[in-house]
Each structure stands twice: as C-alpha cells, then as structure tokens.
Design an enzyme around this catalytic site. Sequence first.
Site, PDB file in Angstrom:
ATOM      1  N   TYR A 155       0.843  -1.210   0.000  1.00  0.00           N
ATOM      2  CA  TYR A 155       0.000   0.000   0.000  1.00  0.00           C
ATOM      3  C   TYR A 155       0.879   1.262   0.000  1.00  0.00           C
ATOM      4  O   TYR A 155       0.633   2.208  -0.765  1.00  0.00           O
ATOM      5  CB  TYR A 155      -0.895  -0.037   1.239  1.00  0.00           C
ATOM      6  CG  TYR A 155      -1.911   1.078   1.325  1.00  0.00           C
ATOM      7  CD1 TYR A 155      -3.064   1.045   0.542  1.00  0.00           C
ATOM      8  CD2 TYR A 155      -1.729   2.144   2.207  1.00  0.00           C
ATOM      9  CE1 TYR A 155      -4.013   2.072   0.627  1.00  0.00           C
ATOM     10  CE2 TYR A 155      -2.669   3.157   2.300  1.00  0.00           C
ATOM     11  CZ  TYR A 155      -3.806   3.115   1.514  1.00  0.00           C
ATOM     12  OH  TYR A 155      -4.736   4.129   1.611  1.00  0.00           O
ATOM     13  N   SER A 158       2.380   1.754  -3.363  1.00  0.00           N
ATOM     14  CA  SER A 158       1.375   2.182  -4.353  1.00  0.00           C
ATOM     15  C   SER A 158       1.070   3.673  -4.187  1.00  0.00           C
ATOM     16  O   SER A 158       0.946   4.407  -5.166  1.00  0.00           O
ATOM     17  CB  SER A 158       0.086   1.351  -4.238  1.00  0.00           C
ATOM     18  OG  SER A 158      -0.676   1.728  -3.099  1.00  0.00           O
TER      19      SER A 158
HETATM   20  P1  NAP Z   1     -13.562   2.178   0.878  1.00  0.00           P
HETATM   21  O1  NAP Z   1     -14.605   2.578   1.863  1.00  0.00           O
HETATM   22  O2  NAP Z   1     -13.088   0.782   0.838  1.00  0.00           O
HETATM   23  O3  NAP Z   1     -14.063   2.647  -0.573  1.00  0.00           O
HETATM   24  C1  NAP Z   1     -13.275   2.406  -1.716  1.00  0.00           C
HETATM   25  C2  NAP Z   1     -14.186   2.355  -2.920  1.00  0.00           C
HETATM   26  O4  NAP Z   1     -13.361   2.061  -4.074  1.00  0.00           O
HETATM   27  C3  NAP Z   1     -15.216   1.235  -2.808  1.00  0.00           C
HETATM   28  O5  NAP Z   1     -16.464   1.646  -3.310  1.00  0.00           O
HETATM   29  C4  NAP Z   1     -14.588   0.154  -3.665  1.00  0.00           C
HETATM   30  O6  NAP Z   1     -15.497  -0.784  -4.201  1.00  0.00           O
HETATM   31  C5  NAP Z   1     -13.951   0.978  -4.770  1.00  0.00           C
HETATM   32  N1  NAP Z   1     -13.001   0.177  -5.512  1.00  0.00           N
HETATM   33  C6  NAP Z   1     -12.136  -0.758  -5.028  1.00  0.00           C
HETATM   34  N2  NAP Z   1     -11.474  -1.344  -6.038  1.00  0.00           N
HETATM   35  C7  NAP Z   1     -11.930  -0.771  -7.183  1.00  0.00           C
HETATM   36  C8  NAP Z   1     -11.645  -0.968  -8.543  1.00  0.00           C
HETATM   37  N3  NAP Z   1     -10.766  -1.888  -8.972  1.00  0.00           N
HETATM   38  N4  NAP Z   1     -12.304  -0.213  -9.473  1.00  0.00           N
HETATM   39  C9  NAP Z   1     -13.216   0.701  -9.068  1.00  0.00           C
HETATM   40  N5  NAP Z   1     -13.533   0.927  -7.780  1.00  0.00           N
HETATM   41  C10 NAP Z   1     -12.912   0.193  -6.850  1.00  0.00           C
HETATM   42  O7  NAP Z   1     -12.221   3.044   1.074  1.00  0.00           O
HETATM   43  P2  NAP Z   1     -12.002   4.582   1.517  1.00  0.00           P
HETATM   44  O8  NAP Z   1     -11.464   4.556   2.881  1.00  0.00           O
HETATM   45  O9  NAP Z   1     -13.167   5.415   1.178  1.00  0.00           O
HETATM   46  O10 NAP Z   1     -10.769   4.914   0.553  1.00  0.00           O
HETATM   47  C11 NAP Z   1     -10.864   5.765  -0.590  1.00  0.00           C
HETATM   48  C12 NAP Z   1      -9.449   6.155  -0.995  1.00  0.00           C
HETATM   49  O11 NAP Z   1      -8.825   6.851   0.075  1.00  0.00           O
HETATM   50  C13 NAP Z   1      -8.535   4.978  -1.316  1.00  0.00           C
HETATM   51  O12 NAP Z   1      -7.688   5.305  -2.405  1.00  0.00           O
HETATM   52  C14 NAP Z   1      -7.721   4.817  -0.054  1.00  0.00           C
HETATM   53  O13 NAP Z   1      -6.485   4.181  -0.289  1.00  0.00           O
HETATM   54  C15 NAP Z   1      -7.584   6.262   0.357  1.00  0.00           C
HETATM   55  N6  NAP Z   1      -7.243   6.452   1.767  1.00  0.00           N
HETATM   56  C16 NAP Z   1      -8.078   6.018   2.751  1.00  0.00           C
HETATM   57  C17 NAP Z   1      -7.723   6.222   4.082  1.00  0.00           C
HETATM   58  C18 NAP Z   1      -8.584   5.792   5.225  1.00  0.00           C
HETATM   59  O14 NAP Z   1      -8.124   5.877   6.380  1.00  0.00           O
HETATM   60  N7  NAP Z   1      -9.812   5.321   5.007  1.00  0.00           N
HETATM   61  C19 NAP Z   1      -6.508   6.851   4.383  1.00  0.00           C
HETATM   62  C20 NAP Z   1      -5.682   7.264   3.350  1.00  0.00           C
HETATM   63  C21 NAP Z   1      -6.066   7.076   2.049  1.00  0.00           C
HETATM   64  P3  NAP Z   1     -15.545  -2.306  -3.580  1.00  0.00           P
HETATM   65  O15 NAP Z   1     -16.852  -2.400  -2.935  1.00  0.00           O
HETATM   66  O16 NAP Z   1     -15.337  -3.156  -4.753  1.00  0.00           O
HETATM   67  O17 NAP Z   1     -14.416  -2.452  -2.620  1.00  0.00           O
END
Ligand code: NAP
Length: 247
Positions: A155, A158
């Site tokens: 991660y 990436s």
């Molecule tokens: P999340 O709740 O898991 O939501 C991620 C969304 O992306 C889900 O709807 C997921 O669909 C979708 N997704 C996953 N793989 C995909 C693909 N191949 N093509 C299209 N959509 C896809 O995560 P989040 O916490 O909101 O994270 C959003 C972003 O913020 C990510 O890039 C994450 O790395 C970043 N981020 C999050 C945090 C944190 O603490 N939450 C911190 C730093 C950065 P599915 O239902 O298929 O999974």
Amino acid sequence: MGSVEGKIALVTGAARGIGRAIAEELATEGADLILCDVKAEWLAETAAAVQAKGRKVVCLSADVSQSASVNAAVTEAVEKCGRIDILVNNAGITKDGFMARMTEEDWDAVITVNLKGTFLFTKAVGKIMMKQRGGVMVNIASIIGLIGNAGQCNYAASKAGVIALTKSVAKELASRNVRANAVAPGFIETKMTEVLPEDIKKQMLAHIPLNRFGLPRDVARVVLFLASDDSAYMTGQVLTVSGGMGM
Ligand code: NAP
C-alpha cells in the site's frame, strides 16, 4: 470556497467512504457528477444524494485496474456529458501483511488497483482534458505513501507511486492548462479502516495530535479546494489531511 458550479466531475470508487463524500461535496458546490465503481448498481445511494442536491448524475461500471473497462467508461462519460472538467482518482484497496509473509498476489493486487488504476484513468481523461485545454485532477494518495508503515509495504509503495505519478503528470500537462495535485489522508473512518483491531486503532490515535480520526468529509473539503479555482496556482502538490499525524 471557489466554485465548481456547472463543472462536470468524475469520481472513481464513489460507491462509499471517501469517494462518496467527495461526490456529495462537489454536488453541494454545484458540480454535476459522473460516478464510477466496479459495479454501477453499487452507486445508487451516492447518486440519490447527488440528485437530492439538484445536480445531474451518470453512473458507470468501471474497474480501474482494467484498461478496457476504464476506456469504455471514459468514452461513455464523454458521450453522455460532453466534457470532463474534474477527475478524482479515489478508488483504492488494502491487502495488509508484513513483507516477509506478503504474497505476490497481494502485492500485485494493491499496486494494480491503486497505482495502475490511477495511471489508466489519468491517461484516458488526460487526453480529453488536453483537447479541452483545461481540467483538474485530484489523486487520493495516503500519509502512508509519505512515511511508510509496517504491514503495508504494498500500500505504501502504491501511494508513493501515486504521488510521483501526480508530480510527473503535473509537469507534463501544465502547458495545456491541466493541473494535478494529490491529497494524503491519515486515518479516516470508512469501511477500509473499520476492520482494524481496536488495539491498532488506539496506537494510531496516540500519533494524531488533533486526537480524533478523520471523517470522509474532512478529506472531501480539501479535494473541493484542489478541484476549484481557489487552488488555480497549485499543481504537483500533496496536501496532507491527517489531524497532524506524520508531521
Ligand atoms: P472504501 O470505503 O473501501 O471505498 C473504496 C471504494 O473504491 C469502494 O467503493 C470500492 O469498491 C472501490 N473500488 C475498489 N477497487 C476498485 C476498482 N478496482 N475499481 C473501481 N472501484 C474500486 O475506502 P475509503 O477509505 O473510502 O478509501 C478511498 C481512498 O482513500 C482509497 O484510495 C484509499 O487508499 C484512500 N485512503 C483512505 C484512508 C482511510 O483511512 N480510510 C486513508 C488514506 C487514504 P468495492 O466495494 O469493490 O471495494
């Protein structure tokens, strides 16, 4: 806050979490939305929230890791909306584990969705924005891409890659009036983080000076700033939204 009124914004991974909050925030400030996720039907709740704010919405199936799927979605988006003013590369996954035990599959999966997925959407939408002679890209990286984390080498790599991609694209597209910036969130309360054990969450909280976990809206407000003309003189930058973690 600078306006995104009348702009057309595409958000990947918009079904829930941070992506959904970004879509809602952009709609609140007057943008129409193109929502993408692996399956378009998962976008129903986000789409309803956008429509409730009086904005237009198009929902598309797009797996960010598959070039054919990305290209088809961007083609359909332009057919339906005519242009794309704002791209938010938000879709991302984790598959955590210590490096010594990490499988090649878990390495590949995270690099493919988070880094290649950002490249594929940036390339496809970049072509449109270059022709338009204008556009704004915001990539969702992570504080982990800046400071690393035990148990997250895939991660971290990436997201560091997303930051380097953002800076390179910013340099390549600046002459066409296309800006690209990144946001590096800390610990945000979403489905991605709710699976973490309580003791790990406690340890993390101890490293957050503002003494709380972030909400998706905390990230979405900063994305809005980078998507709007308030940040017109910013490109190739990374804004950390972490409650002070990692400073
Ligand atoms: P999340 O709740 O898991 O939501 C991620 C969304 O992306 C889900 O709807 C997921 O669909 C979708 N997704 C996953 N793989 C995909 C693909 N191949 N093509 C299209 N959509 C896809 O995560 P989040 O916490 O909101 O994270 C959003 C972003 O913020 C990510 O890039 C994450 O790395 C970043 N981020 C999050 C945090 C944190 O603490 N939450 C911190 C730093 C950065 P599915 O239902 O298929 O999974």
